[in-house]
Design an enzyme around this catalytic site. Structure first.
Site, short mmCIF file in Angstrom:
data_model
loop_
_atom_site.label_atom_id
_atom_site.label_comp_id
_atom_site.label_asym_id
_atom_site.label_seq_id
_atom_site.Cartn_x
_atom_site.Cartn_y
_atom_site.Cartn_z
N ASP A 34 0.84 -1.21 0.00
CA ASP A 34 0.00 0.00 0.00
C ASP A 34 0.87 1.25 0.00
OD1 ASP A 34 -2.17 -1.63 0.05
OD2 ASP A 34 -2.67 -1.28 2.16
N TYR A 35 1.98 1.20 0.73
CA TYR A 35 2.87 2.35 0.82
C TYR A 35 3.45 2.70 -0.55
CZ TYR A 35 6.91 5.21 2.16
OH TYR A 35 7.83 6.22 2.27
N PHE A 37 2.18 1.92 -3.44
CA PHE A 37 1.09 2.39 -4.29
C PHE A 37 0.78 3.86 -4.00
CE2 PHE A 37 -3.34 3.27 -5.21
CZ PHE A 37 -3.50 2.74 -6.48
N ASP A 38 0.72 4.22 -2.71
CA ASP A 38 0.42 5.60 -2.34
C ASP A 38 1.48 6.57 -2.85
OD1 ASP A 38 -1.86 4.77 -1.06
OD2 ASP A 38 -0.97 4.73 0.94
N SER A 83 -37.18 -5.01 -14.25
CA SER A 83 -37.02 -5.74 -12.99
C SER A 83 -37.26 -7.22 -13.24
CB SER A 83 -37.98 -5.21 -11.93
OG SER A 83 -39.31 -5.31 -12.40
N GLU A 113 -26.65 -17.29 -10.78
CA GLU A 113 -25.76 -16.25 -10.26
C GLU A 113 -26.25 -15.79 -8.89
OE1 GLU A 113 -25.14 -13.04 -13.14
OE2 GLU A 113 -26.07 -14.32 -14.64
N LYS A 115 -27.52 -13.07 -6.28
CA LYS A 115 -28.31 -11.83 -6.38
C LYS A 115 -27.75 -10.84 -5.36
CE LYS A 115 -33.04 -10.04 -6.39
NZ LYS A 115 -32.76 -8.93 -5.49
N ASP A 117 -27.19 -7.67 -3.09
CA ASP A 117 -28.09 -6.74 -2.42
C ASP A 117 -27.43 -5.37 -2.43
OD1 ASP A 117 -30.24 -5.77 -1.07
OD2 ASP A 117 -29.67 -6.55 0.88
N ARG A 136 -30.58 2.91 -11.84
CA ARG A 136 -31.78 2.30 -12.42
C ARG A 136 -32.94 3.28 -12.50
NH1 ARG A 136 -36.57 -0.04 -11.26
NH2 ARG A 136 -37.18 -1.77 -12.60
N GLU A 173 -24.11 -4.36 -10.05
CA GLU A 173 -24.62 -3.92 -8.76
C GLU A 173 -23.50 -3.30 -7.96
OE1 GLU A 173 -28.58 -4.60 -6.77
OE2 GLU A 173 -27.80 -4.97 -8.77
N TYR A 236 -22.69 -7.97 -14.37
CA TYR A 236 -23.33 -9.26 -14.70
C TYR A 236 -24.17 -9.27 -15.97
CZ TYR A 236 -26.93 -6.84 -11.91
OH TYR A 236 -27.80 -5.92 -11.39
N LYS A 323 -35.49 -15.42 -3.85
CA LYS A 323 -35.00 -14.66 -2.69
C LYS A 323 -35.00 -15.54 -1.45
CE LYS A 323 -35.48 -10.25 -2.68
NZ LYS A 323 -35.94 -8.85 -2.56
N CYS A 417 -26.52 0.49 41.14
CA CYS A 417 -25.43 0.46 40.17
C CYS A 417 -24.59 -0.80 40.34
CB CYS A 417 -24.56 1.71 40.33
SG CYS A 417 -23.11 1.72 39.25
N CYS A 420 -20.93 0.55 41.72
CA CYS A 420 -20.69 1.24 42.99
C CYS A 420 -21.84 1.08 43.98
CB CYS A 420 -20.41 2.72 42.74
SG CYS A 420 -21.84 3.61 42.07
N CYS A 435 -26.86 6.01 37.02
CA CYS A 435 -26.19 6.02 38.32
C CYS A 435 -25.81 7.46 38.62
CB CYS A 435 -24.94 5.14 38.30
SG CYS A 435 -23.92 5.33 39.78
N CYS A 441 -18.23 6.55 40.98
CA CYS A 441 -18.46 5.35 40.16
C CYS A 441 -17.32 5.22 39.15
CB CYS A 441 -19.81 5.49 39.45
SG CYS A 441 -20.30 4.01 38.54
#
Length: 679
Positions: A34-35, A37-38, A83, A113, A115, A117, A136, A173, A236, A323, A417, A420, A435, A441
């Protein structure tokens, strides 16, 4: 660097960063750290700033975000986004299969495939470059969210290879992975707890689920915010006039070669038994995925057979979705324990027989408060239903009474409590018990000190939560002012605290004396006074003495301050011990006055008005309209109530707010009318 060298370097870095993005986000196989890449990305950003004429249209720096969109343009879909028919029944899947076989015979296969969410998106590519991203919408028209979609690193800005059509659309999606969603909520919990909200109030404000959060993120006006949300995208379906594929499955394989992120879990099925096996597998294993799915999609594989089957008015006849039923787990309630927060609020927690829920082992669940316990009639030994909604920890939603043993005693909420033993109190209108022993406390004392030293407050280096706990147990800290009496000699002999650590801690304490007044006000821990409210109050009253001496009527005139906050401030400074604590902090050298240079002169044209802004405004961003209202003496509110003076409605205003305004006879005005009020 010459212009020629800069042009070549920008092109080289852009290509290398694209490759690393693809390896990391699509192939899950990073080849550099990552370093590293940054550093590459920073070098490209700096070069593009210096030589903007050489920045490529599809530069990977677009993923950082920064563009602002006031209005999302409405676009008509070239290919309507229909849909799918839904079913929860395997019998209905068999009926679907019979209809398909009756129409095209038995010589075909399905593709199964997952689905996802998430939020449906259509991406248009011309000459291998992303040119448009459209939601959509209603299936015929959607919103152009291209600026925001370009920040999603798994969506290619430029395709690989050279065998893609000149122009085509690919649909998929956009999802928010669970880890990213959990991180967002965890950060929000820390923020809200710092502001003194109870667990119930926090749960009301949390992001509810990854799908809705992804949808809201996609419509953010600031693409920089979108870039931080870690959205992902799975593609997809391909659409176009020049697609040289015979089957859907073949198109998915080719899309992956072009650089799109395509699920590896799509399979071809010959029979309905194969389909049912696929359903059973993923119904059981869906929690192992890093994102949410709510079912499977079944499609006829052959494109020619899809055309033969055709469409109804709303959906294709060659596809259907199955579903999953909502996951519901039951386990035994072993005991109920009670936690005390820094404000003294006591929260009941259910300790459960460990059970797997949403991919994690659940051992505890929230019971919120005494009212919830009474409403559900939850008893130790019961088998309870547990679900994981928008809350950080799961919650109990019901009891399986058929398994309750005879002579089980109803749960009696504790009266003292657990830390305490002080008798608990409950304020009228509050859901939680508290309390009242603020000074004796331990969890309350430690919690207040931890809040004071936290990053968003005084930000004292070396004084983290564990160190605060240690210093309290060693009798060196009893309140926040004691921090400024600490000596290096007291610290050096403590566990894990050598000479260097002790020196750094003392230096951090000394440095905190320069923290601006608004952060000091937030740090002292007045309930409901979060960092934003603290800044508003500080700028309004200018000094701690003015706040201490302010009346209730004066307090509610300050921006962001309502009845609850005003009463909380009054109650806090009514306690002489709190006033003395603040005086000790002032004597230690903390900032108790606002920097006048940061205070803006305000008019009183909106004085006394409570205004709710909704929708997209032409002349103001979200933070700008809030500032415009407050700088002219008004109060900006986020919700409509009987006390709202009027609602300022821009384009596409929130339906709930407009409906609420009509119900309460609250006036709704346009941006033009608002501008006239300020003239």
């Amino acid at each position: 660097m010459t212009k020629t060298e800069a042009k070549e370097k920008i092109a080289q870095l852009s290509q290398e960063i694209d490759t690393h993005n693809y390896n990391y986000y699509v192939m899950s196989n990073p080849t550099i750290s990552d370093y590293e890449f940054d550093l590459m990305l920073k070098e490209l950003i700096d070069l593009e700033k210096k030589f903007p004429e050489f920045a490529l249209p599809e530069s990977p720096t677009q993923r950082v975000g920064g563009d602002l969109v006031k209005n999302f343009k409405t676009v008509t879909h070239r290919y309507p986004m229909l849909s799918l028919g839904n079913t929860y029944s395997q019998e209905e899947l068999k009926d679907f299969d019979e209809r398909v076989r009756k129409a095209i015979g038995n010589a075909f296969e399905y593709v199964c495939e997952l689905k996802f969410d998430g939020v449906a998106i259509g991406l248009t590519y011309v000459d291998g470059k992303l040119t448009q991203a459209v939601t959509r919408g209603d299936g015929v028209k959607g919103d152009d969210v291209t600026v925001n979609v370009k920040t999603i690193k798994s969506i290619p800005l430029k395709l690989k290879g050279n065998d893609y059509p000149k122009e085509f659309e690919i649909r998929g999606e956009i999802v928010l992975p669970r880890a990213a969603f959990d991180r967002m909520n965890e950060e929000l919990v820390i923020q809200l707890r710092d502001e003194g909200y109870s667990d119930d109030e926090i749960n009301e404000r949390l992001y509810r689920n990854p799908r809705n959060t992804a949808s809201g993120t996609l419509k953010q006006q600031d693409s920089k915010i979108v870039a931080t949300r870690k959205l992902d995208c799975y593609l997809y379906a391909l659409f176009g006039d020049d697609l040289n594929f015979d089957t859907h499955y073949e198109s998915l394989k080719k899309a992956k070669q072009w650089g799109f992120k395509v699920s590896d879990h799509a399979v071809k099925c010959k029979t309905m038994d194969d389909v049912f096996d696929y359903i059973a597998t993923w119904d059981k294993s869906r929690d192992e995925l890093p994102y949410d799915i709510d079912g499977i999609v079944l499609k006829v594989n052959s494109y020619s057979q899809q055309e033969e089957l055709g469409y109804t008015a709303k959906s294709p006849r060659w596809a259907i979705s199955y579903k999953f039923k909502a996951e519901n787990v039951a386990t035994q309630l072993l005991s109920i324990s009670y936690q005390v927060g820094r404000t003294g609020a006591v929260t009941p927690v259910a300790n459960l027989q460990p059970v797997v829920l949403a991919g994690t082992v659940v051992k505890r669940a929230s019971l919120h408060n005494a009212d919830i316990i009474e409403k559900l009639d939850v008893r130790v030994g019961d088998f309870v239903y547990v679900e994981k909604g928008g809350e950080i920890i799961p919650k109990i939603t019901g009891v399986d009474l058929s398994k309750r043993k005879e002579n089980t005693e109803p749960t009696k909420y504790i009266t003292h409590c657990p830390e305490c033993n002080t008798p608990l109190v409950r304020t009228a209108g509050e859901a939680a018990f508290y309390c009242p022993n603020e000074d004796g406390c331990p969890p309350q004392i430690i919690g207040r000190i931890q809040h004071f030293t936290s990053r968003k407050a005084m930000n004292i280096d070396g004084l983290g939560d564990e160190t605060v706990d240690l210093l309290f147990r060693k009798d060196l800290l009893h309140n926040i002012a004691d921090i400024y009496d600490l000596k290096k000699e007291q610290l050096m002999n403590l566990d894990r605290m050598g000479d260097k650590s002790a020196t750094n801690l003392i230096d951090g304490i000394e440095k905190s004396k320069q923290v601006p007044f608004e952060k000091v006000l937030f740090a002292i821990g007045i309930r409901y006074v979060g960092d934003t409210v603290a800044k508003k109050i500080a700028m309004h009253f200018k000094s701690m003495d003015n706040i201490i001496n302010a009346s209730y009527e004066q307090l509610i005139e300050a921006p962001e301050v309502g009845e609850k906050i005003a009463q909380s401030v009054i109650s806090f400074f009514k306690e002489q011990k709190n006033v003395e604590l603040v005086k000790r902090l002032e004597h230690a050298g903390l900032q108790m006055k606002v920097d006048e240079s940061s205070n803006k002169i305000a008019s009183d044209k909106l004085k006394g008005l409570i205004i709710v802004a909704t929708g997209t405004l032409k002349n103001y961003k979200r933070d700008e309209i809030k500032e415009a209202i407050e700088s002219n003496g008004g109060k900006a509110s986020g919700s409509v109530s009987g006390k709202t003076s009027f609602v300022l409605a821009g384009d596409e205003p929130g339906e709930n707010k407009i409906t609420k305004a009509k119900e309460l006879n609250v006036k709704v005005i346009s941006e033009e009318e608002f501008q006239k009020m300020l003239e």
